[in-house]
Design a protein around this motif. Structure first.
Motif, PDB file in Angstrom:
ATOM      1  N   PHE A  52      56.251  12.595 -16.982  1.00  0.00           N
ATOM      2  CA  PHE A  52      56.088  12.984 -15.987  1.00  0.00           C
ATOM      3  C   PHE A  52      54.935  12.541 -14.899  1.00  0.00           C
ATOM      4  O   PHE A  52      53.539  12.536 -15.097  1.00  0.00           O
ATOM      5  N   LYS A  53      55.551  12.683 -13.778  1.00  0.00           N
ATOM      6  CA  LYS A  53      54.917  12.783 -12.768  1.00  0.00           C
ATOM      7  C   LYS A  53      54.719  14.146 -11.573  1.00  0.00           C
ATOM      8  O   LYS A  53      55.564  14.331 -12.035  1.00  0.00           O
ATOM      9  N   LEU A  54      53.744  14.291 -11.001  1.00  0.00           N
ATOM     10  CA  LEU A  54      53.395  15.754 -10.124  1.00  0.00           C
ATOM     11  C   LEU A  54      52.896  15.383  -9.029  1.00  0.00           C
ATOM     12  O   LEU A  54      52.002  14.406  -8.961  1.00  0.00           O
ATOM     13  N   SER A  71      57.905  17.319  -9.016  1.00  0.00           N
ATOM     14  CA  SER A  71      58.110  16.615 -10.332  1.00  0.00           C
ATOM     15  C   SER A  71      59.498  15.571 -11.228  1.00  0.00           C
ATOM     16  O   SER A  71      60.585  15.635 -10.133  1.00  0.00           O
ATOM     17  N   LEU A  77      61.067  13.543 -13.918  1.00  0.00           N
ATOM     18  CA  LEU A  77      60.321  13.692 -15.248  1.00  0.00           C
ATOM     19  C   LEU A  77      61.591  12.459 -15.965  1.00  0.00           C
ATOM     20  O   LEU A  77      63.088  12.075 -15.795  1.00  0.00           O
ATOM     21  N   GLN A 135      50.981  20.869 -15.091  1.00  0.00           N
ATOM     22  CA  GLN A 135      51.256  20.446 -16.509  1.00  0.00           C
ATOM     23  C   GLN A 135      52.141  21.430 -17.514  1.00  0.00           C
ATOM     24  O   GLN A 135      52.685  20.817 -18.008  1.00  0.00           O
ATOM     25  N   ILE A 191      54.880  22.252 -17.146  1.00  0.00           N
ATOM     26  CA  ILE A 191      55.942  20.702 -17.779  1.00  0.00           C
ATOM     27  C   ILE A 191      56.109  20.906 -19.427  1.00  0.00           C
ATOM     28  O   ILE A 191      57.318  21.329 -20.318  1.00  0.00           O
TER      29      ILE A 191
END
Length: 330
Positions: free
Chosen positions: A49-51, A56, A58, A97, A100
């Motif tokens: 994933f990226k934040l 976010s 996913l 993080q 998630i």
């Protein structure tokens, strides 16, 4: 007066479109770091994933997509609602993080908007990351795999209706190689030769190098003269040099020399030695000395050997000592 009212109405509509573009229509995570939730070997899927501050992106896919299988062209996977999932979320506070990956997610922040991808294709291009620091021995090592991930014709089901991106870049995902290719030296005591298969091998916990169907003229119970080793070239029929990596167990000598190879540990990578050229590359050297009255010690060295998988290549180095095996004249 009508003219002023028209201008005000236009400005209101324009501001409304801008707000929609920021919160809904425009999402871009390409320049953010890719993270993942750790899992053990029994889990077959992975979540990366990226934040951003309050957003976010996913990606939930099978682990084998990131199995270190380099290819000159991308591999494609269909997006669905089960095992190849893409989800965008917006939150009412800063997302981190642990929000998630936590088994029990924190109560805050909460999701205020969610887009679920219903169709499209995940494109993954895999390339090895090569370490070229060993200039003295002219060797290279693969230290990681880099995955470039792009979504093609992805359609999100969002609160305002479906939205399709023709091309949507997720970005890069880097996985260090574990175990690092040949980073752990092979022990001399681990080397051996199979009586029936005529395979020479050496290994550590999760890697092996074998010479399959070795030319019998290389392993002879005769002492070689100084600076005059026996030599042979790697080719497709004899002296086939193979590098393998494994998972799901620890290698021992019992793994080798079986007519039917064991299934555990399982092979994860298979690299073949590039055929040799006389006096230039792909050379196997064997030096033989005495051990007592009836024993012989054979030191096997690979010279200027490169290993290949698909279009990807790394070099063992100008000189790589595979190991030593013993034989007896009685």
């Amino acid at each position: 007066m009508k003219k002023i009212a028209s201008i005000l109405l236009f400005a209101f509509l324009l501001n409304g479109c801008d707000d929609g573009d920021i919160s809904v229509d425009l999402i871009n995570f390409e320049d953010t770091t890719t993270l993942n939730c750790p899992t053990d070997e029994t889990i077959t899927s992975t979540l990366i994933f990226k934040l951003k501050e309050k957003e976010s992106l996913l990606l939930y896919v099978p682990k084998n997509i990131f199995a270190g299988d380099p290819n000159p062209v991308p591999k494609f996977y269909d997006i669905n609602l089960t095992d190849h999932r893409v989800i965008y979320r917006a939150y009412n506070g800063k997302i981190e993080q642990n929000n998630i990956c936590a088994v029990i997610p924190p109560a805050t922040p909460t999701v205020i908007e969610e887009w679920i991808a219903t169709s499209g294709v995940i494109s993954v291009l895999t390339a090895p990351e090569i370490d070229t620091k060993d200039e003295i021995n002219n060797s290279t090592r693969i230290i990681a795999y880099n995955y470039n991930i792009t979504f093609k014709n992805i359609t999100f089901d969002k609160p305002g209706g479906p939205q399709t991106y023709e091309t949507f870049s997720f970005g890069g995902y880097r996985i260090p190689v574990s175990p690092a290719n040949l980073a752990q030296p092979f022990l001399a005591t681990n080397a051996g030769q199979c009586t029936e298969l005529k395979q020479v091998y050496n290994f550590n916990a999760g890697e092996s190098i074998t010479i399959d169907n070795i030319d019998p003229s290389l392993i002879v119970n005769e002492v070689t003269l100084p600076d005059a080793p026996r030599t042979g070239l790697i080719n497709d029929t004899t002296n086939k040099v193979i590098y393998r990596t494994y998972k799901g167990g620890v290698l021992t000598k019992d793994f080798f020399c079986k007519i039917i190879p064991p299934t555990t540990p399982s092979v994860t990578q298979f690299w073949a030695g590039i055929n040799g050229v006389a006096g230039e590359s792909g050379i196997i050297e064997v030096t033989t000395t005495n051990i007592g009255n009836t024993g012989f010690l054979h030191t096997i060295t690979l010279k200027k050997v490169s290993l290949q998988k698909g279009t990807n290549v790394f070099k063992l180095g100008d000189t790589y000592v595979l190991g030593q095996i013993t034989t007896s004249s009685i």
